[in-house]
Design a protein around this motif. Sequence first.
Motif, PDB file in Angstrom:
ATOM      1  N   ARG A 173       3.138  -7.173   9.188  1.00  0.00           N
ATOM      2  CA  ARG A 173       1.771  -7.145   9.706  1.00  0.00           C
ATOM      3  C   ARG A 173       1.077  -5.825   9.374  1.00  0.00           C
ATOM      4  O   ARG A 173      -0.091  -5.815   8.995  1.00  0.00           O
ATOM      5  N   MET A 174       1.814  -4.724   9.505  1.00  0.00           N
ATOM      6  CA  MET A 174       1.219  -3.435   9.159  1.00  0.00           C
ATOM      7  C   MET A 174       0.949  -3.366   7.665  1.00  0.00           C
ATOM      8  O   MET A 174      -0.057  -2.806   7.240  1.00  0.00           O
ATOM      9  N   LYS A 175       1.840  -3.965   6.864  1.00  0.00           N
ATOM     10  CA  LYS A 175       1.593  -3.988   5.419  1.00  0.00           C
ATOM     11  C   LYS A 175       0.284  -4.705   5.115  1.00  0.00           C
ATOM     12  O   LYS A 175      -0.497  -4.270   4.275  1.00  0.00           O
ATOM     13  N   ASN A 176       0.025  -5.807   5.837  1.00  0.00           N
ATOM     14  CA  ASN A 176      -1.231  -6.540   5.657  1.00  0.00           C
ATOM     15  C   ASN A 176      -2.427  -5.699   6.075  1.00  0.00           C
ATOM     16  O   ASN A 176      -3.463  -5.715   5.421  1.00  0.00           O
ATOM     17  N   ILE A 177      -2.263  -4.972   7.173  1.00  0.00           N
ATOM     18  CA  ILE A 177      -3.349  -4.111   7.649  1.00  0.00           C
ATOM     19  C   ILE A 177      -3.611  -3.010   6.626  1.00  0.00           C
ATOM     20  O   ILE A 177      -4.758  -2.708   6.308  1.00  0.00           O
ATOM     21  N   ILE A 178      -2.532  -2.440   6.076  1.00  0.00           N
ATOM     22  CA  ILE A 178      -2.680  -1.390   5.061  1.00  0.00           C
ATOM     23  C   ILE A 178      -3.452  -1.946   3.860  1.00  0.00           C
ATOM     24  O   ILE A 178      -4.378  -1.317   3.361  1.00  0.00           O
TER      25      ILE A 178
ATOM     26  N   LYS B 191      -5.517  -4.404   3.872  1.00  0.00           N
ATOM     27  CA  LYS B 191      -6.881  -4.684   4.309  1.00  0.00           C
ATOM     28  C   LYS B 191      -7.743  -3.424   4.321  1.00  0.00           C
ATOM     29  O   LYS B 191      -8.907  -3.454   3.934  1.00  0.00           O
ATOM     30  N   ILE B 192      -7.159  -2.311   4.772  1.00  0.00           N
ATOM     31  CA  ILE B 192      -7.981  -1.103   4.897  1.00  0.00           C
ATOM     32  C   ILE B 192      -7.793  -0.127   3.734  1.00  0.00           C
ATOM     33  O   ILE B 192      -8.448   0.893   3.684  1.00  0.00           O
ATOM     34  N   SER B 193      -6.934  -0.490   2.784  1.00  0.00           N
ATOM     35  CA  SER B 193      -6.660   0.459   1.701  1.00  0.00           C
ATOM     36  C   SER B 193      -7.887   0.666   0.808  1.00  0.00           C
ATOM     37  O   SER B 193      -8.078   1.735   0.258  1.00  0.00           O
ATOM     38  N   LEU B 194      -8.719  -0.363   0.676  1.00  0.00           N
ATOM     39  CA  LEU B 194      -9.923  -0.210  -0.140  1.00  0.00           C
ATOM     40  C   LEU B 194     -10.875   0.771   0.536  1.00  0.00           C
ATOM     41  O   LEU B 194     -11.388   1.682  -0.094  1.00  0.00           O
TER      42      LEU B 194
ATOM     43  N   TYR C 275      -1.325  -1.236  15.474  1.00  0.00           N
ATOM     44  CA  TYR C 275      -2.200  -2.049  14.616  1.00  0.00           C
ATOM     45  C   TYR C 275      -3.659  -1.795  14.992  1.00  0.00           C
ATOM     46  O   TYR C 275      -4.504  -1.556  14.142  1.00  0.00           O
ATOM     47  N   ASN C 276      -3.916  -1.865  16.296  1.00  0.00           N
ATOM     48  CA  ASN C 276      -5.294  -1.726  16.775  1.00  0.00           C
ATOM     49  C   ASN C 276      -5.856  -0.342  16.513  1.00  0.00           C
ATOM     50  O   ASN C 276      -7.016  -0.203  16.125  1.00  0.00           O
ATOM     51  N   LEU C 277      -5.025   0.668  16.703  1.00  0.00           N
ATOM     52  CA  LEU C 277      -5.477   2.044  16.469  1.00  0.00           C
ATOM     53  C   LEU C 277      -5.785   2.263  14.984  1.00  0.00           C
ATOM     54  O   LEU C 277      -6.803   2.873  14.638  1.00  0.00           O
ATOM     55  N   ALA C 278      -4.941   1.751  14.126  1.00  0.00           N
ATOM     56  CA  ALA C 278      -5.178   1.872  12.677  1.00  0.00           C
ATOM     57  C   ALA C 278      -6.498   1.199  12.298  1.00  0.00           C
ATOM     58  O   ALA C 278      -7.311   1.766  11.554  1.00  0.00           O
ATOM     59  N   LEU C 279      -6.722   0.007  12.827  1.00  0.00           N
ATOM     60  CA  LEU C 279      -7.959  -0.715  12.524  1.00  0.00           C
ATOM     61  C   LEU C 279      -9.176  -0.004  13.104  1.00  0.00           C
ATOM     62  O   LEU C 279     -10.223   0.080  12.460  1.00  0.00           O
TER      63      LEU C 279
END
Length: 109
Positions: A79-84, A86-89, A48-52
Amino acid sequence: GLKNLEKMSSLELNEKGTEYAKSGNLKLAENYFKKSIKKDYKYRFAYYNLALLYSQKNNCKLVSEIIREFLKHYPNDERMKNIIEKISLKCKIDTKKFNEEIKTIRRGF
């Protein structure tokens, strides 16, 4: 020192990475998150942290790589789906495409 790194758990490595990220040292943070994953690829938080972190650095190629790697192990991780989301834009991540890939991974091609 380096000896301590060997003894650190994935959790500890991730926490250290988080500390560095918060203080703005993204390079060291990245190293610690990677070490955390290397030590235990099942430890989700480092992914999660690395993706962010990569999205913060606008490195969308690495964002995609780390998410792809993660989804091989945890295709249904909320949680990863939420991160995706969040950062997909920012990274123009095509979530539909990812979902297709996840289905493929689950089927084993």
